[in-house]
Design an enzyme around this catalytic site. Structure first.
Site, mmCIF file in Angstrom:
data_model
loop_
_atom_site.group_PDB
_atom_site.id
_atom_site.type_symbol
_atom_site.label_atom_id
_atom_site.label_comp_id
_atom_site.label_asym_id
_atom_site.label_seq_id
_atom_site.Cartn_x
_atom_site.Cartn_y
_atom_site.Cartn_z
ATOM 1 N N HIS A 472 0.826 -1.213 0.000
ATOM 2 C CA HIS A 472 0.000 0.000 0.000
ATOM 3 C C HIS A 472 0.861 1.263 0.000
ATOM 4 O O HIS A 472 0.683 2.155 -0.842
ATOM 5 C CB HIS A 472 -0.917 -0.019 1.227
ATOM 6 N N GLU A 473 1.774 1.337 0.940
ATOM 7 C CA GLU A 473 2.592 2.546 1.034
ATOM 8 C C GLU A 473 3.474 2.725 -0.192
ATOM 9 O O GLU A 473 3.771 3.850 -0.607
ATOM 10 C CB GLU A 473 3.433 2.527 2.314
ATOM 11 N N HIS A 476 1.729 4.689 -2.786
ATOM 12 C CA HIS A 476 1.918 6.130 -2.607
ATOM 13 C C HIS A 476 3.278 6.556 -3.166
ATOM 14 O O HIS A 476 3.402 7.614 -3.799
ATOM 15 C CB HIS A 476 1.867 6.493 -1.125
ATOM 16 N N HIS A 479 3.282 6.906 -6.830
ATOM 17 C CA HIS A 479 2.590 8.145 -7.209
ATOM 18 C C HIS A 479 3.550 9.333 -7.114
ATOM 19 O O HIS A 479 3.613 10.184 -8.013
ATOM 20 C CB HIS A 479 1.390 8.333 -6.279
#
Length: 685
Positions: A472-473, A476, A479
């Protein structure tokens, strides 16, 4: 003038990608660097506003985007450390800087002359021949300055500035109190038998925690940011489970010097007053007006729609857990601290699955290299090289250099995996350097997790939840790394709050993708892959606990909305925190005592010390897009470079330079549909 030769923060970094030279930076360097950066930024803004000619994009927007470079560099360097390695000295600096930063930001955002120039450009926008990113830059600066209060009169601005400074101090105090109370409430065990059910690595970490605190011969279990704890699923001693959960839920509400109740009540009051000053009924109305949701009513409608089936599913799960307990020799009524433990028993009974036995297949380094990194390479063609020569802010933080498929340099990725007393709880991504064509900078991003660190020589074995958090991280991080924009205002994850979780949630889909899972889920001793039948059982069992997982999340989201939907008059009342929270949960039907809210008010860092106030709903809001995107990947062949390139180019790559829902429609060919989310969470029955 500050001596730039003596302060490494005041001269450009000589390290690759502008990585701060943390080996030379000392705590005493930060405050003088901030003071110099504030002065430079103010001077740069004055140079824009004193221009006598009519505003143009070139004489207003371009210098506005180049302004503040030093402040950006210093702030990114400092706030990375204040989150991940907040020594007492750094915490003191953080408290001192909070009102100074708030005052400086207000001085820029509320500058009447700057606002007048941008407003003029905004009024002439259709007549200006601007590229799409430049046009959107004018629109966003005008909207954000208006939203911040730039159109207010001088008296209102003065009050607004005072409110912002006080709020910055209060949110810093909230986080400091929470960190201190979390450390103080770490649970000490004097007999290792009380920790029956933990793995050797977990016991090793608990023993090392004790040594670090001068409590040799005991075992210390540190608390996580959220209400629960990974160990609750395996500890066989019911009293040990109770002690851990009780400690977690007590944070910030014990009547000691770290009590957060008065702090959060004042935060709520001042946020409501600020919203009224800016022309909104509530802080939630103020926040959502500049998000994709548009209004708190839209948020409340979604949360209420999901809460009813989620609560019903949780009750069915509760009944299944109680049946397991009733079959024991000494049955008892299920309580909150029992839920995770008996959930695993249900999984074992109904799905023949013991999730706690999976850790040997999730060795951290292999998950990183052969899972997280490999998925990114397969999708986007990027490659990773560890740069041991580039030291970061802490010895545990590792630095990797990324290159694109064509060999061109992309940026740096820093991973800080382990928990420590100086690190705030939870997991997050932040930038140290933001990409911008205008400034000529490439991205440097950081991922922080809070995995217990085993003793030297012992492997780090992750839980399945920790594997999910890492993927998940890293979503980020991608991105932040992939956004390619001209203007720093749009760099990386600078998007609407209720859109920012979307890319990170999408990246979780590769956890179970067959070739990725087969690559990283290998037994630490034998190298054997995780058996296919076990993977099938994991996926089959995922839906069992969705009632609990959805309910605890929605409960926290509703508490956030309840506090921040108060009007100024309502927030001025002397509210009892526990009673207010209980009433809010009863209102939405999520007041099941066996299913506690994921965060209770006094330790809800996301909304009282982070950037998610009135915005914790954004995870489920973004998940609508995420679930719809996962369907798209599956329909179009999954893990392919073509799919990755499309997702990178049309969504990740635009950063904040385009309306996010427009970018989504460009990628998907239509707006997102909610049905995949309802199916995923078992809410479609």
């Amino acid at each position: 003038m500050t001596d730039t030769t003596a302060n490494p923060l005041l001269a450009p970094s000589t390290l690759p990608y502008g990585l701060p030279d943390y080996s030379r930076i000392r705590p005493e360097h930060y405050l003088p660097a901030f003071e110099e950066a504030f002065a430079q930024h103010r001077a740069e803004i004055t140079n824009i506003t004193r221009v006598r000619s009519m505003p143009t994009f070139e004489n207003t927007m371009v210098p506005l985007e180049t302004a503040g470079r030093l402040l950006s560099d210093v702030a990114h360097a400092f706030y990375t450390v204040s989150s991940a390695d907040a020594t007492a000295e750094i915490q003191q600096l953080d408290e001192e800087l909070a009102p100074l930063m708030a005052a400086h930001q207000d001085a820029i955002q509320l500058d009447a002359q700057l606002y007048a120039r941008i407003r003029t450009l905004h009024e002439q926008l259709d007549a200006l021949d601007l590229a799409p990113e430049a046009r959107y830059l004018v629109e966003r600066h005008f909207r954000e300055m208006t939203h911040a209060g730039a159109a207010l009169d001088d008296g209102a601005k003065e009050r607004l500035t005072a409110l912002n400074q006080r709020l910055s101090t209060l949110t810093t105090t909230f986080e400091k109190n929470l960190l201190a109370d979390t450390n103080d409430l770490a649970v000490v065990f004097h007999d290792v038998a009380e920790l029956d059910g933990l793995t050797e690595g977990e016991l090793s970490a608990a023993a090392q925690n004790a040594v670090d605190r001068g409590l040799e011969g005991t075992w210390v279990v540190t608390l996580t940011l959220f209400t629960g704890h990974p160990y609750l699923s395996t500890l066989t001693n019911r009293e040990s489970r109770r002690r851990i959960l009780e400690a977690s839920r007590a944070r910030g509400s014990r009547g000691n010097e770290h009590d957060n109740r008065a702090v959060l009540r004042e935060i709520v009051r001042l946020r409501a007053e600020r919203a009224a000053l800016l022309g909104y009924d509530s802080h939630a109305a103020y926040v959502t007006s500049d998000e994709t949701a548009g209004s708190p009513e839209a948020v409340h409608a979604l949360l209420r729609r999901l809460a009813v089936p989620a609560a019903a599913n949780a009750r069915r799960e509760q009944e299944a857990l109680q049946r397991i307990i009733d079959a024991d020799a000494a049955p008892f009524a299920l309580e909150a601290h029992d839920w995770a433990f008996y959930t695993e028993k249900v999984r074992a009974a109904e799905y023949d699955l013991d999730r706690t036995a999976l850790r040997p297949w999730f060795e951290a380094e292999r998950v990183l290299q052969d899972g997280v990194f490999r998925a990114a390479t397969e999708l986007y063609g990027v490659t990773f090289t560890e740069r041991a020569d580039l030291s970061s802010y802490h010895p545990d933080a590792r630095t990797f250099e990324l290159h694109n498929a064509d060999g061109s340099a992309l940026g740096l990725y820093v991973l800080d995996l382990y928990t420590r007393d100086t690190k705030r709880g939870g997991a997050w991504m932040n930038s140290i350097v933001a990409q911008s064509r205008l400034r000529g900078t490439a991205p440097v991003v950081v991922n922080n997790l809070n995995v217990p660190k085993p003793a030297a020589g012992k492997p780090t074995l992750l839980t399945l939840d920790e594997v999910t958090t890492l993927f998940h991280e890293f979503g980020h991080a991608l991105h932040g790394l992939f956004a390619v924009v001209t203007y720093p205002h749009f760099a990386g994850t600078n998007v609407f709050r209720d859109f920012v979780e979307f890319p990170s949630q999408v990246n979780e889909m590769w956890i179970y993708w067959p070739e990725i899972l087969d690559s990283y889920a290998r037994h630490i001793d034998t190298g054997e892959p995780l058996p296919a039948e076990v993977v099938e059982k994991i996926q089959a069992s995922e839906s069992f606990n969705q009632g609990f997982a959805t309910s605890e999340y929605l409960a926290a989201s509703w508490i956030d909305q309840a506090w921040h939907s108060l009007t100024q008059a309502e927030a001025a009342e002397d509210l009892d925190v526990a009673a207010f929270e209980a009433a809010a949960l009863a209102d939405i039907g999520l007041d099941n005592p066996v299913v506690p809210t994921r965060y209770s008010s006094t330790y809800f860092a996301h909304v009282f010390s982070g950037g998610y106030s009135a915005g914790y709903y954004s995870y489920i809001w973004s998940e609508v897009l995420d679930a719809d995107t996962v369907e798209w990947f599956r329909e179009n062949g999954g893990l392919t470079r073509a799919n990755g390139d499309r997702f990178r180019e049309r969504l990740l790559g635009v950063g904040g330079s385009k309306d996010p829902l427009e970018a989504y429609r460009d990628f998907r060919g239509r707006a997102a549909e909610i049905e995949p989310l309802l199916t995923r969470r078992g809410l479609d029955a």
